[in-house]
Motif scaffolding. Structure first.
Motif, PDB file in Angstrom:
ATOM      1  N   SER A 127       0.824  -1.213   0.000  1.00 11.78           N
ATOM      2  CA  SER A 127       0.000   0.000   0.000  1.00 11.78           C
ATOM      3  C   SER A 127       0.856   1.260   0.000  1.00 11.78           C
ATOM      4  O   SER A 127       0.519   2.255  -0.647  1.00 11.78           O
ATOM      5  CB  SER A 127      -0.923   0.003   1.227  1.00 11.78           C
ATOM      6  OG  SER A 127      -1.802  -1.100   1.192  1.00 11.78           O
ATOM      7  N   LEU A 128       1.950   1.235   0.730  1.00 13.83           N
ATOM      8  CA  LEU A 128       2.855   2.391   0.756  1.00 13.83           C
ATOM      9  C   LEU A 128       3.410   2.672  -0.635  1.00 13.83           C
ATOM     10  O   LEU A 128       3.538   3.828  -1.044  1.00 13.83           O
ATOM     11  CB  LEU A 128       3.994   2.144   1.745  1.00 13.83           C
ATOM     12  CG  LEU A 128       3.622   2.165   3.224  1.00 13.83           C
ATOM     13  CD1 LEU A 128       4.793   1.686   4.074  1.00 13.83           C
ATOM     14  CD2 LEU A 128       3.204   3.571   3.661  1.00 13.83           C
ATOM     15  N   GLY A 129       3.769   1.611  -1.362  1.00 18.14           N
ATOM     16  CA  GLY A 129       4.282   1.803  -2.708  1.00 18.14           C
ATOM     17  C   GLY A 129       3.243   2.406  -3.630  1.00 18.14           C
ATOM     18  O   GLY A 129       3.551   3.285  -4.444  1.00 18.14           O
ATOM     19  N   ASP A 130       1.991   1.961  -3.529  1.00 20.45           N
ATOM     20  CA  ASP A 130       0.925   2.512  -4.360  1.00 20.45           C
ATOM     21  C   ASP A 130       0.735   4.006  -4.108  1.00 20.45           C
ATOM     22  O   ASP A 130       0.446   4.769  -5.029  1.00 20.45           O
ATOM     23  CB  ASP A 130      -0.392   1.779  -4.082  1.00 20.45           C
ATOM     24  CG  ASP A 130      -0.371   0.348  -4.593  1.00 20.45           C
ATOM     25  OD1 ASP A 130       0.466   0.033  -5.462  1.00 20.45           O
ATOM     26  OD2 ASP A 130      -1.194  -0.454  -4.109  1.00 20.45           O
ATOM     27  N   GLN A 131       0.899   4.423  -2.851  1.00 16.93           N
ATOM     28  CA  GLN A 131       0.635   5.808  -2.492  1.00 16.93           C
ATOM     29  C   GLN A 131       1.827   6.723  -2.749  1.00 16.93           C
ATOM     30  O   GLN A 131       1.702   7.768  -3.393  1.00 16.93           O
ATOM     31  CB  GLN A 131       0.250   5.890  -1.009  1.00 16.93           C
ATOM     32  CG  GLN A 131       0.150   7.313  -0.465  1.00 16.93           C
ATOM     33  CD  GLN A 131      -0.969   8.113  -1.111  1.00 16.93           C
ATOM     34  OE1 GLN A 131      -1.943   7.529  -1.591  1.00 16.93           O
ATOM     35  NE2 GLN A 131      -0.828   9.422  -1.146  1.00 16.93           N
ATOM     36  N   TYR A 132       2.990   6.354  -2.269  1.00 22.45           N
ATOM     37  CA  TYR A 132       4.146   7.251  -2.297  1.00 22.45           C
ATOM     38  C   TYR A 132       5.080   7.036  -3.475  1.00 22.45           C
ATOM     39  O   TYR A 132       6.037   7.787  -3.654  1.00 22.45           O
ATOM     40  CB  TYR A 132       4.936   7.102  -0.992  1.00 22.45           C
ATOM     41  CG  TYR A 132       4.192   7.615   0.208  1.00 22.45           C
ATOM     42  CD1 TYR A 132       3.851   8.969   0.315  1.00 22.45           C
ATOM     43  CD2 TYR A 132       3.810   6.769   1.223  1.00 22.45           C
ATOM     44  CE1 TYR A 132       3.159   9.449   1.410  1.00 22.45           C
ATOM     45  CE2 TYR A 132       3.119   7.235   2.332  1.00 22.45           C
ATOM     46  CZ  TYR A 132       2.802   8.573   2.421  1.00 22.45           C
ATOM     47  OH  TYR A 132       2.117   9.048   3.509  1.00 22.45           O
ATOM     48  N   GLY A 133       4.823   6.020  -4.274  1.00 24.14           N
ATOM     49  CA  GLY A 133       5.687   5.724  -5.411  1.00 24.14           C
ATOM     50  C   GLY A 133       6.344   4.367  -5.227  1.00 24.14           C
ATOM     51  O   GLY A 133       7.017   4.130  -4.227  1.00 24.14           O
TER      52      GLY A 133
END
Length: 480
Positions: free
Chosen positions: A70-76
């Motif tokens: 989820s962090l990758g989807d949001q922050y890059g």
């Protein structure tokens, strides 16, 4: 739409980056078991410290891997992937320099956090970067090279332990990261999910890790079993409550409305719990009791991974034809037979007559089981939820392995110094393998009773060829 072609120079650099990143985590999950006897000897560690050396990593990785995606989807995705690689390398450096077992265990927990950031990110980068016409081949190459890394891991780990020393099992990640990070920053395009809204289920992740950690601690440190077990269950109940009432949960509980998905994850807990206990104890048995070197012990298990790498794609195709029920029943039974064959491995065991038959049967069992399990998990949910379903299944496998490594020595009666005595460890190993086999039989029975053929036209795995024996492969979000 992503437009990088696999044949281009940039495409090859992207593939190299993702293979290097995922190989760091995959190598670590396969080589550490081989190093455990030397770690214990060098740091004067008890058996429980060796259990924590394995479980501290799995604990944070299992608890945070869904959040990492989820962090990758949001922050890059590139940013989070690179952060994970750097974090993993820094924690690996700390592992390699650890002066005590306590420091090593803490560093391993930090490694798991880095792994939770980079593991889902490597496949997500391929999905987000390559042209749709090239993505399937790119995923195939990525999973194939990853399988080769998994196969080489125990051999390489054994060579390092017998040569430069066990610390290089961890220090090896540093030069890999020094190569991976500049390539990623220069050649991998940044991407994110426009639908991501910036709210993360941090509380759910903390509660999941806390529940697993307390139960694990209760099993390893048996003197405080009851109190910590109750606390772990309470944390688990709190986790379910939080996930049920959050608008954006890390673990959407409604996905378990699919009876097939729920059944498959219970089967996953059983089979990967047995696998976790098997690989943890077998690496010790071969060295402590059979007298193998670390290199010989690592090489001894190589045929299992090689068989998976060579035949997993064909196994998946067979399951498409006959349905998953028979493979998910026969596969665990073959693995159970392999664990009973491991009872032949004692003092001065001959590799060709005592070890190899068990290893080959284990490989055939895992080939029969793993690809159909992944395909069935994906087929049991809507196409749009394939990624989260795969992540949950991967976390379930890690949780099963975590609990097995914590609880199996307790059930088998292993004392804190058991691995220092060949006779004591051999006796406990002979009690542990039938327990693992029994858990696999339970998994086979559940699969036979509950698993059904999926509906036609459902989503299929992209990772068709792989050699990871510790967890099922992770599939990407956003399936076409």
């Amino acid at each position: 739409m992503p437009d990088v072609r696999l044949a281009s120079s940039q495409g090859k650099w992207i593939l190299l980056t993702t293979v290097l990143g995922s190989s760091m985590a995959m190598l670590d999950s396969t080589v550490v078991n081989v190093a455990l006897p030397r770690i214990g000897e060098d740091l004067n560690a008890s058996l429980s410290a060796l259990q924590w050396t394995v479980n501290a990593y799995m604990l944070t990785l299992a608890g945070l891997i869904l959040l990492g995606g989820s962090l990758g989807d949001q922050y890059g995705r590139r940013k989070v992937f690179v952060t994970g690689v750097v974090w993993f390398a820094a924690a690996s450096l700390l592992c390699g320099l650890a002066p005590t077992d306590a420091v090593l265990i803490g560093a391993r927990a930090l490694q798991g956090i880095g792994g939770a950031l980079l593991t889902p990110g490597s496949l997500a980068l391929i999905q987000a970067s390559f042209h749709p016409d090239d993505r399937a081949r790119a995923v195939g190459l990525w999973s194939g090279f990853g399988g080769i890394g998994a196969a080489v891991g125990p051999f390489l780990g054994g060579w390092l332990v017998d040569g430069p020393g066990w610390r290089w099992v961890f220090l090896l990640n540093v030069p890999l990261a020094l190569l991976c990070v500049p390539v990623a920053l220069r050649h991998v395009p940044e991407s994110s999910d426009e639908r991501a809204h910036g709210r993360f289920d941090v509380l759910g992740a903390v509660l999941a890790a806390l529940a697993l950690g307390l139960v694990t601690y209760a099993l390893i440190e048996a003197g405080t079993l009851a109190l910590l077990a109750v606390a772990g269950v309470a944390a688990g109940v709190a986790f379910v409550y939080v996930e049920k009432h959050r608008p954006d949960p890390m673990l959407p509980l409604d996905i378990f409305a699919s009876r097939q998905f729920t059944a498959l994850n219970i089967v996953t807990l059983c089979v990967y719990g047995a696998f976790g206990g098997y690989f943890f104890l077998t690496a010790l048995q071969l060295q402590v009791v059979a007298g193998y070197s670390a290199l010989a012990a690592g090489t001894a298990l190589l045929p299992t991974t090689a068989l998976m790498l060579l035949f997993s794609a064909r196994s998946g195709a067979l399951a498409d034809t006959i349905g998953p029920r028979i493979p998910l029943t026969v596969g665990p039974l073959l693995c159970a037979a392999a664990m009973l064959l491991m009872l032949r491995v004692g003092e001065h065991a001959n590799y060709l007559t005592d070890v190899l038959p068990a290893v080959l049967v284990m490989g055939v069992g895992m080939v029969t089981l793993v690809a159909p399990l992944t395909a069935s998990v994906l087929a049991s949910v809507d196409t749009a939820r394939a990624g989260i379903a795969s992540g949950i299944n991967n976390a379930a496998a890690r949780a099963g392995s975590l609990i097995a490594v914590a609880g199996l020595p307790l059930l088998a009666g292993m004392g804190p110094e058991a691995y220092r005595s060949a006779a004591a460890f051999d006796a406990a190993f002979r009690r542990a393998m039938p327990i693992c086999a029994g858990v696999l039989v339970v998994g086979a029975a559940l699969a036979f009773a509950l698993v059904r053929r999926p509906a036609p036209g459902c989503v299929r795995p992209e990772c068709r060829r792989h050699g990871n024996v510790t967890t099922p492969p992770i599939e990407a979000e956003g399936r076409p």
